[in-house]
Design a protein around this motif. Structure first.
Motif, PDB file in Angstrom:
ATOM      1  N   GLY A   1       6.811  31.052  75.994  1.00 17.46           N
ATOM      2  CA  GLY A   1       5.509  31.518  75.565  1.00 17.46           C
ATOM      3  C   GLY A   1       4.816  30.520  74.648  1.00 17.46           C
ATOM      4  N   SER A   2       5.561  29.518  74.182  1.00 17.13           N
ATOM      5  CA  SER A   2       5.020  28.480  73.318  1.00 17.13           C
ATOM      6  C   SER A   2       4.452  27.348  74.168  1.00 17.13           C
ATOM      7  CB  SER A   2       6.115  27.936  72.393  1.00 17.13           C
ATOM      8  OG  SER A   2       5.719  26.725  71.788  1.00 17.13           O
ATOM      9  N   VAL A   3       3.221  26.950  73.865  1.00 14.58           N
ATOM     10  CA  VAL A   3       2.612  25.827  74.593  1.00 14.58           C
ATOM     11  C   VAL A   3       3.406  24.551  74.363  1.00 14.58           C
ATOM     12  CG1 VAL A   3       0.526  24.427  74.860  1.00 14.58           C
ATOM     13  CG2 VAL A   3       0.337  26.889  74.442  1.00 14.58           C
ATOM     14  N   MET A   4       3.938  24.387  73.165  1.00 14.08           N
ATOM     15  CA  MET A   4       4.713  23.184  72.867  1.00 14.08           C
ATOM     16  C   MET A   4       5.980  23.128  73.706  1.00 14.08           C
ATOM     17  SD  MET A   4       5.791  21.699  69.125  1.00 14.08           S
ATOM     18  CE  MET A   4       4.063  21.698  68.642  1.00 14.08           C
ATOM     19  N   ALA A   5       6.656  24.242  73.876  1.00 10.58           N
ATOM     20  CA  ALA A   5       7.853  24.269  74.723  1.00 10.58           C
ATOM     21  C   ALA A   5       7.491  23.969  76.178  1.00 10.58           C
ATOM     22  CB  ALA A   5       8.545  25.623  74.620  1.00 10.58           C
ATOM     23  N   GLN A   6       6.372  24.509  76.638  1.00 12.26           N
ATOM     24  CA  GLN A   6       5.916  24.214  78.004  1.00 12.26           C
ATOM     25  C   GLN A   6       5.657  22.720  78.182  1.00 12.26           C
ATOM     26  OE1 GLN A   6       2.492  26.672  78.824  1.00 12.26           O
ATOM     27  NE2 GLN A   6       3.501  28.524  78.072  1.00 12.26           N
TER      28      GLN A   6
END
Length: 381
Positions: free
Chosen positions: A114-119
């Motif tokens: 759900g985190s853009v950074m993880a994506q």
């Protein structure tokens, strides 16, 4: 002569960077000028810049290796090499910015998608693998039926990652100057501009002089750059005019810092003058579409894009989120005034120098422009 000078500049930058890397690894963030308020500094802007070059160069590679446009035949491998060099440079920059670099494994083994950074982390990892596979397949003596499917996946991922940077900034609702709806849509255009600039350098300075397509490629890339710079200028005007017209406290203040504050000289001279106006004028002239001049304009555009990334990051973080916050607490890293430290500049010089040397080594050691045996035989037939 030009290549020797570039090798020398890259080597000097790398040597300076070794000192900066030593300082960063031994003393951590002690000698960095970002801190608890300005949490992102020069290396974040550098990461955004190199990631943009990598994804933009991959987009240009698809013109040859996926869509098979005749005019760009033979340029795809060079674009892929540029992408392969740029992406690790960006990842090194953002890696050194992390407070606990050894915890990077958590985003792979304990991800929150759900985190853009993880994506983005997962996306960059997959994208880098696709670049390696694509380059390997394109360099094989026999054409591979897997090259086009891999390139198609990479193109989709390149567009997603380009917009993801804008989304990473845009979801920060407390930073009004970032929280604009069209920011994710702007970054694919910016990154494509980076890719075109890189290819102007690659073809203009290192492309085979006897290739009859070289002058046509430079002409098309020059015209494409003019169009992209005009679109980029429209986006810039749209952001600046809206922020000043709405007069929102944070957005207008951030824009004023860029236009008339401590970052004004970088905006007017480097981002707007060197990075946009001069290339617009030169590339519309016949002399600007020749090898050396076209490559030089590519360098100017890349410098302007790098400064533009910094002008997105620094001013927005140089404003307190709460009125009076800057006066409430005092400390060495509790300041809203940011300019990169000597150590930050040294590390940046090292990353740019290493990327420059890597790019040059590819032009010397790999058949990035030379036609492969199968291409030569098919042309003879």
């Amino acid at each position: 002569m030009l290549k020797r000078l570039l090798y020398l500049a890259g080597t000097l930058g790398l040597l300076v960077g070794l000192w900066g890397l030593y300082d960063r690894l031994v003393y951590g963030h002690m000698h960095a000028n970002y801190g608890s308020y300005v949490v992102w500094g020069l290396w974040v802007a550098l990461y955004m810049f190199f990631a943009g070059v990598a994804t933009g160069a991959f987009m240009l590679a698809t013109l040859d290796l996926l869509f098979e446009l005749p005019i760009f035949r033979g340029s795809g491998r060079m674009a892929l090499w540029g992408s392969l060099v740029a992406m690790p440079a960006g990842l090194v920059a953002i890696g050194l910015d992390l407070g606990h670099m050894t915890r990077i494994w958590k985003v792979y083994l304990q991800p929150n998608f759900g985190s853009v950074m993880a994506q983005l982390v997962w996306g960059y990892t997959i994208f880098l693998g696709i670049v390696v596979i694509s380059l390997w397949l394109s360099l094989r003596p026999q054409p591979s039926r897997w090259l086009k499917p891999v390139m198609a996946i990479g193109l989709i991922l390149a567009i997603f990652l380009s917009g993801g940077i804008g989304a990473l900034l845009g979801v920060n609702q407390n930073r009004i100057s970032w929280h604009v709806s069209n920011l994710p849509a702007q970054f694919p255009v910016f990154n494509l501009t980076s890719g075109v600039a890189l290819m102007l350098i690659a073809i203009g300075w290192f492309g085979p002089l006897r290739d009859p397509r070289r002058s046509q490629q430079l002409r098309i890339l020059s015209l494409a750059m003019v169009v992209l710079l005009l679109v980029k200028g429209y986006y810039l005007w749209s952001d600046v005019s809206q922020a000043l017209y709405q007069n929102s406290s944070h957005g207008a203040a951030a824009i004023n810092l860029v236009l008339f504050g401590p970052y004004g000289w970088a905006f007017w001279l480097l981002q707007l003058g060197l990075g946009m106006l001069i290339p617009l004028i030169v590339l519309t002239m016949p002399v600007g579409q020749r090898g050396f001049a076209a490559g030089l304009m590519g360098v100017c555009v890349l410098i302007g894009l790098a400064v533009a990334r910094a002008n997105i990051i620094f001013p927005a973080l140089s404003l307190p989120e709460l009125q009076g916050l800057g006066e409430a607490f005092h400390g060495p890293h509790l300041s809203f005034t940011y300019s990169p430290s000597l150590m930050e500049w040294a590390v940046t010089a090292g990353i740019v120098g290493a990327a420059t040397i890597g790019f040059l080594l590819g032009t010397d050691r790999l058949p990035l422009f030379n036609r492969l045996p199968t291409e030569a035989s098919s042309a003879a037939d």
